[in-house]
Design a protein around this motif. Structure first.
Motif, PDB file in Angstrom:
ATOM      1  N   UNK A  92      42.688  41.753  34.980  1.00  0.00           N
ATOM      2  CA  UNK A  92      42.992  43.175  34.849  1.00  0.00           C
ATOM      3  C   UNK A  92      41.723  43.995  34.596  1.00  0.00           C
ATOM      4  N   UNK A  93      40.663  43.375  34.063  1.00  0.00           N
ATOM      5  CA  UNK A  93      39.405  44.113  33.925  1.00  0.00           C
ATOM      6  C   UNK A  93      38.780  44.362  35.297  1.00  0.00           C
ATOM      7  N   UNK A  94      38.868  43.363  36.176  1.00  0.00           N
ATOM      8  CA  UNK A  94      38.382  43.572  37.548  1.00  0.00           C
ATOM      9  C   UNK A  94      39.186  44.680  38.225  1.00  0.00           C
ATOM     10  N   UNK A  95      40.504  44.568  38.134  1.00  0.00           N
ATOM     11  CA  UNK A  95      41.359  45.563  38.794  1.00  0.00           C
ATOM     12  C   UNK A  95      41.167  46.953  38.197  1.00  0.00           C
ATOM     13  N   UNK A  96      41.049  47.039  36.864  1.00  0.00           N
ATOM     14  CA  UNK A  96      40.896  48.342  36.217  1.00  0.00           C
ATOM     15  C   UNK A  96      39.603  49.021  36.651  1.00  0.00           C
ATOM     16  N   UNK A  97      38.514  48.266  36.705  1.00  0.00           N
ATOM     17  CA  UNK A  97      37.229  48.847  37.093  1.00  0.00           C
ATOM     18  C   UNK A  97      37.272  49.358  38.532  1.00  0.00           C
ATOM     19  N   UNK A  98      37.805  48.532  39.436  1.00  0.00           N
ATOM     20  CA  UNK A  98      37.850  48.920  40.850  1.00  0.00           C
ATOM     21  C   UNK A  98      38.799  50.097  41.058  1.00  0.00           C
ATOM     22  N   UNK A  99      39.985  50.025  40.448  1.00  0.00           N
ATOM     23  CA  UNK A  99      40.960  51.106  40.623  1.00  0.00           C
ATOM     24  C   UNK A  99      40.452  52.400  40.000  1.00  0.00           C
ATOM     25  N   UNK A 100      39.803  52.298  38.832  1.00  0.00           N
ATOM     26  CA  UNK A 100      39.231  53.493  38.219  1.00  0.00           C
ATOM     27  C   UNK A 100      38.188  54.149  39.112  1.00  0.00           C
ATOM     28  N   UNK A 101      37.363  53.328  39.744  1.00  0.00           N
ATOM     29  CA  UNK A 101      36.343  53.861  40.646  1.00  0.00           C
ATOM     30  C   UNK A 101      36.989  54.522  41.867  1.00  0.00           C
ATOM     31  N   UNK A 103      30.454  48.861  36.121  1.00  0.00           N
ATOM     32  CA  UNK A 103      30.472  48.178  37.418  1.00  0.00           C
ATOM     33  C   UNK A 103      29.646  46.897  37.363  1.00  0.00           C
ATOM     34  N   UNK A 104      28.563  46.898  36.561  1.00  0.00           N
ATOM     35  CA  UNK A 104      27.726  45.708  36.446  1.00  0.00           C
ATOM     36  C   UNK A 104      28.446  44.546  35.774  1.00  0.00           C
ATOM     37  N   UNK A 105      29.492  44.828  35.014  1.00  0.00           N
ATOM     38  CA  UNK A 105      30.258  43.759  34.361  1.00  0.00           C
ATOM     39  C   UNK A 105      31.240  43.071  35.305  1.00  0.00           C
ATOM     40  N   UNK A 106      31.428  43.638  36.477  1.00  0.00           N
ATOM     41  CA  UNK A 106      32.413  43.091  37.408  1.00  0.00           C
ATOM     42  C   UNK A 106      32.196  41.607  37.741  1.00  0.00           C
ATOM     43  N   UNK A 107      30.965  41.166  38.061  1.00  0.00           N
ATOM     44  CA  UNK A 107      30.796  39.745  38.415  1.00  0.00           C
ATOM     45  C   UNK A 107      31.259  38.789  37.325  1.00  0.00           C
TER      46      UNK A 107
END
Length: 515
Positions: free
Chosen positions: A185-194, A298-302
């Protein structure tokens, strides 16, 4: 296992000592299968017949014989760790209308008061400078509030189904589900927020033809930071709620999604308002702060991607679960565009405070229903299979609301909660003097009509959509709720705006607008 011929033969199954079954009883009409005998030699060389009882668990739980053996061997469960916990998965199917309503009522009211609080917050912050001069923030509101449907409610539905079918019974399984889903959900939240910030910029630019790079970066930083922090907090709360529900003997499907919504709207809107206000204050003196905040998250995504990929339960969602989340975000953004165009119009006074309420209540109720139907189907097999108990893929409204099926029963219960629930929420708003408006009888009638129509449409769509996705080998826990809550936002905002417009045309709102 062996005995003398004249002695009564016995054997042990799951810690319970049972007599050997005679040959003429080896065929069970209920089980529809043969019980296979095997011959062995006892210590004295005498042949002994040992009966091997086959016990196959179907998707809804173990059969009656297995349940009896399970009950007879509870004290020796540690001797056989492979024993299924048969009766537990079938419990949602035995619920009555009263038990469903009783379990849903408190979370529903809690969720409703959460949306009321969110509406009161939006009613206040709409007058802040950042909302006045960067009006695209209003477009972000439904999209980010919809994250509870895209992410938190989907997470709650996934974990509720996993808990109900016994995939979170051991500490090891529980830990794997927690870490994998939190990273996901952290991946999804970051991408969806962007992506939500990009949609807000586009929807704000198309009508006016005006584009500001500083405002675009502000929207990106505010949206990504809000989505990340809100999903982290709400995800941890959801895990605690589901674990606690199982320990208390409550069906998580009935309580997890409403509680996610109760705190989701308030926390998300408060974070969005606070973060966007703070970043707006820094826009002139420290312009580098906004892009720095955006780049950090965004840098935390990986890191989150690596953790989610290591978990088999979330790996598939990481690769294939983007379509519903992104499309749902786009649908919610259209609702945000409607809100952006109406909230500043004096003829639509009150839209800011009532929009989160009507959208939140509709989304909460349909999420509960979708989660329940999904759990029901998971107990009957795997996605792509068509169980005999499943209704038609394109049900009629009568079968959705008036059949004897357990899901139809829950649909009736949820629909009947709409009017009393909204009356309580409207009274609360009126008591707190929110919305700059007075509740007249004709306004209540129009508002209730919009709310009932919204929930009626959503419950019917949920019945069709969950079974449609199931038949196409898609897990409804991951795909249905984002679409349904986004449609709830769009339908709710549209019907509410239409109601306000009609009320303005007939002159009911003119005397009710306050300062």
């Amino acid at each position: 296992m062996s005995s003398k011929p004249e002695q009564k033969e016995t054997h042990q199954v799951n810690g319970a000592v049972l007599p050997a079954v005679p040959m003429d009883c080896l065929v069970s009409p209920d089980r529809g299968q043969l019980v296979e005998p095997s011959n062995f030699l006892g210590p004295d060389g005498v042949g002994v017949e040992v009966v091997v009882l086959e016990s196959r668990a179907n998707a809804k739980g173990v059969r009656e014989e297995d349940a009896l053996l399970e009950n007879g061997s509870q004290s020796n469960e540690s001797d056989d760790t492979s024993t299924d916990r048969g009766p537990e998965p079938a419990s949602p199917l035995k619920e009555t209308s009263f038990s469903i309503g009783l379990q849903v009522l408190f979370p529903f009211l809690l969720a409703g008061f959460g949306t009321v609080a969110a509406g009161m917050v939006l009613d206040i912050v709409q007058h802040w400078d950042v909302f006045k001069y960067v009006t695209e923030v209003f477009i972000l509101v439904p999209a980010l509030l919809g994250l509870k449907g895209n992410l938190e409610m989907t997470l709650a539905s996934r974990l509720s189904t996993a808990a109900n079918i016994g995939q979170m019974d051991t500490p090891k399984e529980l830990w794997k589900m927690i870490t994998g889903n939190m990273a996901l959900i952290q991946v999804q939240a970051t991408v969806v927020g962007f992506l939500a910030s990009i949609a807000a910029v586009i929807f704000g630019w198309i009508p006016d033809g005006h584009f500001s790079l500083d405002h675009a970066v502000l929207l990106c930083a505010s949206s990504v930071a809000t989505a990340f922090i809100a999903s982290l907090v709400l995800g941890m709360i959801m895990i605690g709620v589901i674990i606690g529900s199982r320990k208390m003997g409550i069906n998580p499907d009935n309580v997890a999604t409403p509680i996610a919504a109760s705190l989701g709207d308030l926390i998300t809107l408060a974070l969005l308002s606070g973060i966007s206000w703070g970043l707006y204050k820094e826009l002139e003196s420290k312009a580098y702060v906004n892009p720095l905040v955006c780049a950090f998250f965004i840098a935390l995504l990986p890191i989150w991607i690596i953790i989610a990929k290591k978990n088999a339960a979330t790996r598939e969602v990481l690769y294939s679960g983007w379509e519903p989340v992104i499309i749902a975000m786009a649908i919610s953004s259209v609702g945000g565009l409607i809100l952006d165009r109406t909230v500043s119009d004096p003829n639509f006074a009150g839209m800011a405070v009532f929009t989160p309420v009507i959208n939140g209540v509709g989304g909460n109720l349909v999420a509960v229903q979708a989660s329940r139907i999904s759990t029901y189907l998971h107990m009957s097999g795997m996605p792509g299979e068509t169980p005999e108990t499943a209704p038609r893929k394109c049900p009629s409204p009568c079968s959705t609301f008036f059949s004897s099926d357990v899901n139809s029963r829950s649909a009736r219960v949820l629909f009947l909660l709409v009017v009393p629930g909204h009356l309580v929420f409207l009274y609360t708003i009126s008591s707190m003097q929110g919305g700059h408006t007075t509740l007249t009888p004709i306004f209540i009638v129009f508002y209730m009509t919009a709310a009932l129509l919204q929930v009626l449409i959503l419950l019917y769509i949920a019945d069709w959509m969950v079974h449609w996705m199931w038949g196409r080998d898609l897990d409804p826990d991951n795909f249905s709720i984002p679409y349904l809550t986004a449609l709830g936002d769009l339908i709710g905002t549209g019907l509410l705006a239409l109601s306000f417009h009609v009320l303005w045309l007939i002159g009911d709102r003119d005397s009710d607008v306050g300062d």
